[in-house]
Design a protein around this motif. Sequence first.
Motif, short mmCIF file in Angstrom:
data_model
loop_
_atom_site.label_atom_id
_atom_site.label_comp_id
_atom_site.label_asym_id
_atom_site.label_seq_id
_atom_site.Cartn_x
_atom_site.Cartn_y
_atom_site.Cartn_z
N TYR A 224 0.84 -1.21 0.00
CA TYR A 224 0.00 0.00 0.00
C TYR A 224 0.87 1.26 0.00
CZ TYR A 224 -3.81 -3.17 0.72
OH TYR A 224 -4.71 -4.19 0.53
N ARG A 225 2.00 1.16 0.71
CA ARG A 225 2.94 2.29 0.72
C ARG A 225 3.47 2.56 -0.68
NH1 ARG A 225 5.20 3.96 5.66
NH2 ARG A 225 4.05 3.04 7.39
N THR A 226 3.74 1.50 -1.44
CA THR A 226 4.29 1.68 -2.79
C THR A 226 3.26 2.34 -3.71
OG1 THR A 226 5.71 -0.23 -2.44
CG2 THR A 226 5.40 0.46 -4.71
N LEU B 102 -5.28 9.35 13.78
CA LEU B 102 -6.01 9.57 12.54
C LEU B 102 -5.97 8.33 11.65
CD1 LEU B 102 -7.52 11.47 10.63
CD2 LEU B 102 -5.33 12.36 9.84
N ARG B 103 -4.78 7.71 11.60
CA ARG B 103 -4.62 6.51 10.78
C ARG B 103 -5.47 5.36 11.35
NH1 ARG B 103 0.07 3.60 8.58
NH2 ARG B 103 1.52 4.30 10.17
N ASP B 104 -5.49 5.23 12.69
CA ASP B 104 -6.33 4.21 13.33
C ASP B 104 -7.78 4.43 12.92
OD1 ASP B 104 -4.19 3.23 14.75
OD2 ASP B 104 -4.89 3.88 16.73
N GLY C 137 -0.53 -7.17 8.30
CA GLY C 137 -1.29 -6.11 7.63
C GLY C 137 -2.45 -5.66 8.48
N ARG C 138 -3.59 -5.39 7.82
CA ARG C 138 -4.78 -4.95 8.54
C ARG C 138 -5.95 -5.91 8.34
NH1 ARG C 138 -1.15 -2.03 9.10
NH2 ARG C 138 -1.05 0.19 9.60
N ASP C 139 -5.93 -6.61 7.20
CA ASP C 139 -7.08 -7.45 6.83
C ASP C 139 -6.63 -8.85 6.46
OD1 ASP C 139 -5.63 -6.77 4.57
OD2 ASP C 139 -7.36 -6.76 3.25
N ILE C 140 -5.49 -9.27 6.99
CA ILE C 140 -4.95 -10.57 6.57
C ILE C 140 -5.81 -11.72 7.12
CG2 ILE C 140 -2.87 -12.03 6.43
CD1 ILE C 140 -2.72 -9.21 5.04
N GLN D 18 -9.02 6.09 10.32
CA GLN D 18 -9.25 5.79 8.90
C GLN D 18 -9.24 4.29 8.63
OE1 GLN D 18 -7.44 9.56 6.43
NE2 GLN D 18 -6.63 7.57 5.94
N ASP D 19 -8.26 3.60 9.22
CA ASP D 19 -8.09 2.17 8.92
C ASP D 19 -9.23 1.33 9.51
OD1 ASP D 19 -5.76 2.94 7.64
OD2 ASP D 19 -4.39 2.12 9.14
N THR D 20 -9.82 1.79 10.63
CA THR D 20 -10.89 0.99 11.23
C THR D 20 -12.28 1.39 10.72
OG1 THR D 20 -10.90 2.51 13.13
CG2 THR D 20 -9.72 0.44 13.42
N HIS D 21 -12.38 2.58 10.13
CA HIS D 21 -13.69 3.05 9.69
C HIS D 21 -13.94 2.97 8.19
CE1 HIS D 21 -13.79 4.51 13.78
NE2 HIS D 21 -15.07 4.66 13.65
N ARG D 22 -12.95 2.56 7.41
CA ARG D 22 -13.21 2.51 5.97
C ARG D 22 -14.23 1.41 5.68
NH1 ARG D 22 -7.30 0.26 5.23
NH2 ARG D 22 -7.71 -1.94 5.53
N GLU D 23 -14.90 1.56 4.53
CA GLU D 23 -15.96 0.61 4.22
C GLU D 23 -15.42 -0.74 3.82
OE1 GLU D 23 -18.90 2.10 1.44
OE2 GLU D 23 -19.07 3.85 2.77
N VAL E 283 -7.71 -0.33 -5.31
CA VAL E 283 -6.33 -0.51 -4.85
C VAL E 283 -6.22 -1.84 -4.11
CG1 VAL E 283 -4.55 0.37 -3.27
CG2 VAL E 283 -5.81 1.97 -4.74
N ARG E 284 -7.18 -2.14 -3.27
CA ARG E 284 -7.16 -3.40 -2.52
C ARG E 284 -7.27 -4.59 -3.47
NH1 ARG E 284 -6.94 -1.79 2.54
NH2 ARG E 284 -6.60 -3.95 3.10
N GLU E 285 -8.14 -4.46 -4.47
CA GLU E 285 -8.29 -5.51 -5.48
C GLU E 285 -6.98 -5.74 -6.22
OE1 GLU E 285 -11.22 -4.82 -8.72
OE2 GLU E 285 -12.54 -4.47 -6.98
O1 DC Z 1 1.59 -1.46 8.10
P1 DC Z 1 1.87 -0.06 7.54
O2 DC Z 1 1.81 1.01 8.59
O3 DC Z 1 3.10 -0.03 6.72
O4 DC Z 1 0.63 0.19 6.53
C1 DC Z 1 0.44 1.42 5.87
C2 DC Z 1 -1.04 1.61 5.55
O5 DC Z 1 -1.47 0.64 4.59
C3 DC Z 1 -1.99 1.45 6.73
O6 DC Z 1 -2.26 2.68 7.37
C4 DC Z 1 -3.24 0.86 6.13
C5 DC Z 1 -2.78 0.19 4.88
N1 DC Z 1 -2.80 -1.28 4.93
C6 DC Z 1 -3.99 -1.90 4.65
O7 DC Z 1 -4.99 -1.23 4.44
N2 DC Z 1 -4.04 -3.26 4.60
C7 DC Z 1 -2.96 -4.01 4.84
N3 DC Z 1 -3.05 -5.34 4.77
C8 DC Z 1 -1.73 -3.37 5.16
C9 DC Z 1 -1.68 -2.00 5.21
#
Ligand code: DC
Length: 220
Positions: A36-38, A176-178, A126-129, A180-185, A105-107
């Motif tokens: 995702y960073r890339t 803020l990142r928490d 990650g976040r959704d592994i 966004q990452d927990t509230h996205r659809e 992007v996720r797809e």
């Molecule tokens: O793990 P990280 O901080 O390098 O991840 C950067 C961002 O990428 C994070 O804020 C949310 C997103 N991310 C994601 O949505 N799903 C993942 N599996 C990994 C990261």
Amino acid sequence: MINIAIDGPAGAGKSTIAKTASKELGYIYVDTGALYRTVGLNALRLGKDTKSEAEVVPTLENLQVSLRFVDGEQRVFLGDEDVSTAIRQNEVSMAASNVSAIPKVREFLFDLQRDIAKKNNCIMDGRDIGTVVLPDAQIKIYLTASAEARADRRYKELIEKGQDVNYDDILKEIELRDYQDTHREIAPLKKADDAVLVDTTKLTLEESIDHMLSVIRERI
Ligand code: DC
């Protein structure tokens, strides 16, 4: 193949802990945040608004993101360029979180992650592994810590790397990142029902690693 899924918020120690545990187990360690960073880095370089789906989606066309493993270390490539260091810049964190909320992007990154897990014993973070990418992972861990503890660790890490950062900014950014990452659809960060919760707020790094290894070993 044995797959271990580790999810959790930014700065919980996922990468440090997973890296050490993977060496111990002889598995590869896959950091999916780097992907995702890339995508975020590429959009920033092209001058795009990383929150805008209309601006980011066209950047995926012809975009080549790949992971290579050199001596067990993950390197991430944008085309032929090794961007493993460039993606660690602080501004790329928010860009990654922004682009990660865009379904396309996720797809775009989904198959890449699944293929690696199919072919290798791995610890993938990650976040959704555990919830989306590898719902059948044999072991799932949700690694977390308080926002303050995570900000403190991230602050020290960035200072050590010589970056000019301020603790309050880092804390705000983590919160803020928490959010966004927990509230996205799509594929929001959340603990899978069958994940083991590990809270490292009060643990040292060594204790966190020991604890995680014991959780893994009990289940392998
Ligand atoms: O793990 P990280 O901080 O390098 O991840 C950067 C961002 O990428 C994070 O804020 C949310 C997103 N991310 C994601 O949505 N799903 C993942 N599996 C990994 C990261």
